[in-house]
Design a protein around this motif. Structure first.
Motif, short mmCIF file in Angstrom:
data_model
loop_
_atom_site.label_atom_id
_atom_site.label_comp_id
_atom_site.label_asym_id
_atom_site.label_seq_id
_atom_site.Cartn_x
_atom_site.Cartn_y
_atom_site.Cartn_z
N SER A 103 0.76 -1.09 -0.07
CA SER A 103 -0.02 -0.05 0.01
C SER A 103 0.86 1.23 -0.11
O SER A 103 2.20 1.00 0.35
CB SER A 103 -1.00 -0.13 1.28
N PRO A 104 0.17 2.39 -0.24
CA PRO A 104 1.06 3.57 -0.22
C PRO A 104 1.82 4.12 1.10
O PRO A 104 2.97 4.21 1.15
CB PRO A 104 0.25 4.71 -0.54
N ARG A 107 5.19 0.14 1.65
CA ARG A 107 5.59 -0.05 0.30
C ARG A 107 6.78 -1.03 0.43
O ARG A 107 7.73 -0.53 0.09
CB ARG A 107 5.91 1.25 -0.32
N THR A 110 9.08 -1.39 -2.63
CA THR A 110 10.11 -0.48 -2.59
C THR A 110 11.29 -0.92 -1.77
O THR A 110 12.26 -1.01 -2.35
CB THR A 110 9.69 0.88 -2.56
N GLU A 150 5.95 14.22 -9.65
CA GLU A 150 5.21 12.83 -9.60
C GLU A 150 4.27 12.87 -8.44
O GLU A 150 3.27 12.07 -8.73
CB GLU A 150 6.21 11.96 -9.56
N SER A 151 4.39 13.43 -7.17
CA SER A 151 3.53 13.16 -6.09
C SER A 151 3.87 14.22 -5.19
O SER A 151 5.08 14.56 -5.15
CB SER A 151 3.56 11.65 -5.68
N ARG A 154 6.91 13.12 -3.16
CA ARG A 154 8.09 12.91 -3.61
C ARG A 154 8.46 14.68 -3.75
O ARG A 154 9.84 15.03 -3.98
CB ARG A 154 8.19 12.50 -5.04
N ARG A 208 3.99 5.18 -16.69
CA ARG A 208 4.93 4.76 -15.67
C ARG A 208 5.49 3.58 -16.22
O ARG A 208 5.23 2.90 -16.98
CB ARG A 208 3.91 4.40 -14.26
N CYS A 214 1.38 -1.27 -11.00
CA CYS A 214 1.95 -0.39 -9.66
C CYS A 214 0.86 -0.09 -8.75
O CYS A 214 -0.30 0.39 -9.43
CB CYS A 214 2.76 0.54 -10.20
N MET A 216 0.68 2.65 -7.67
CA MET A 216 0.55 3.90 -7.71
C MET A 216 -0.10 4.53 -9.16
O MET A 216 -0.06 5.79 -9.45
CB MET A 216 1.65 4.80 -7.43
N SER A 217 -0.36 3.27 -10.02
CA SER A 217 -0.93 3.62 -11.39
C SER A 217 -2.17 4.31 -11.34
O SER A 217 -3.08 3.99 -10.43
CB SER A 217 -0.81 2.13 -12.05
N ASN A 218 -2.55 5.05 -12.46
CA ASN A 218 -3.83 5.27 -12.69
C ASN A 218 -4.45 4.25 -13.42
O ASN A 218 -4.09 3.30 -13.86
CB ASN A 218 -3.73 6.81 -13.34
#
Length: 273
Positions: A103-104, A107, A110, A150-151, A154, A208, A214, A216-218
């Motif tokens: 989840s965000p 992660r 990562t 990007e966010s 970030r 992406r 991902c 975080m993808s749309n």
């Protein structure tokens, strides 16, 4: 301007700390996923950091990585040492064992698949080079391609800082985000100016790179990925069903949705060619 004039102009725009680190012989470790941001960052560093001080590290994501990532890196770089590393467990195995997706806020994809293997590899490489008598290899600048655009998360990152956790055992380690203030347009323009093209997935419709699917993808990227990689998509659907979890966080507008609900692509449909 000739090459030396371009180099001088580029150096003049760098933070003073980076100019000093180049002069001290620091090794610049270029984190390269194969994506557009990594490619543009590499091209920037190629023109500023002497070749002998450049090393490339790629975290291989295995079955969830877009095909051709390493080949693309090799085709768009100048033959610097390329160290490919990986986690002992792949992402899908991690999801199966934990019974949930990243989840965000958590992660593991990562930390476990990218940052951990890369940092271990860099530490091993610097130890080997120092053992060979190359003392400057105890001075590390870890270069990453995250951008503020990007966010929100970030955008708050510090572009240059000393990494205290890795600055030990005779090692001095800094983290640097060379293109943190670049826009997406800047990235693509820099790649084009070098006479290169980004990885093929961008022309296929992806915005992406890295993991095919991902968190975080749309919607557009998830849908495109489902069409381009139906076998992997099917495995994600199976994981949603077996764990009782969904990959994407609920949204205010739609609430909790499965990947099939988000993309409109049913598992088993063929790929677009």
């Amino acid at each position: 301007m000739n090459q030396s004039e371009l180099f001088a102009a580029g150096i003049a725009q760098l933070p003073e700390q980076i100019i000093n680190l180049i002069a001290r012989g620091a090794v610049f470790v270029i984190n390269h996923s194969g994506g557009k941001d990594s490619q543009a960052m590499y091209l920037m560093l190629r023109d500023l950091v002497p070749a002998a001080q450049r090393v490339i590290v790629h975290a291989d994501l295995g079955e969830v990585e877009w095909p051709g990532a390493v080949d693309h890196i090799k085709a768009t770089t100048a033959g610097e040492p390329l160290h490919v590393c990986s986690s002992r467990r792949g992402l899908l195995q991690m999801i199966e064992e934990r019974g949930m997706f990243p989840s965000p806020s958590q992660r593991q994809c990562t930390s476990d698949l990218k940052r951990g293997p890369i940092e271990r590899t860099v530490r091993a490489v610097t130890r080997e080079r120092k053992a060979d008598g190359i003392e400057a290899w105890g001075l590390v600048v870890n270069c990453m391609g995250m951008r503020a655009e990007e966010s929100p998360g970030r955008s708050k990152l510090t572009p240059f800082k000393r990494h205290e956790g890795n600055s030990k055992a005779g090692r001095e380690w800094y983290d640097w985000l060379p293109i943190h203030d670049w826009t997406t347009g800047d990235v693509f323009a820099h790649i084009a100016a070098a006479g290169q093209s980004p990885h093929w997935v961008y022309a296929a419709g992806m915005s992406r790179f890295s993991c095919c699917f991902c968190i975080m993808s749309n919607k557009a990227d998830l849908t495109t990925a489902a069409r381009l990689n139906p076998d992997l998509y099917r495995r994600y659907i199976e994981l949603e069903r077996s764990t009782g979890q969904v990959m994407m966080m609920p949204s205010k507008k739609h609430g909790r949705q499965t990947l099939e609900q988000i993309t409109g692509v049913m598992a088993g449909e063929g790929a677009i060619v």
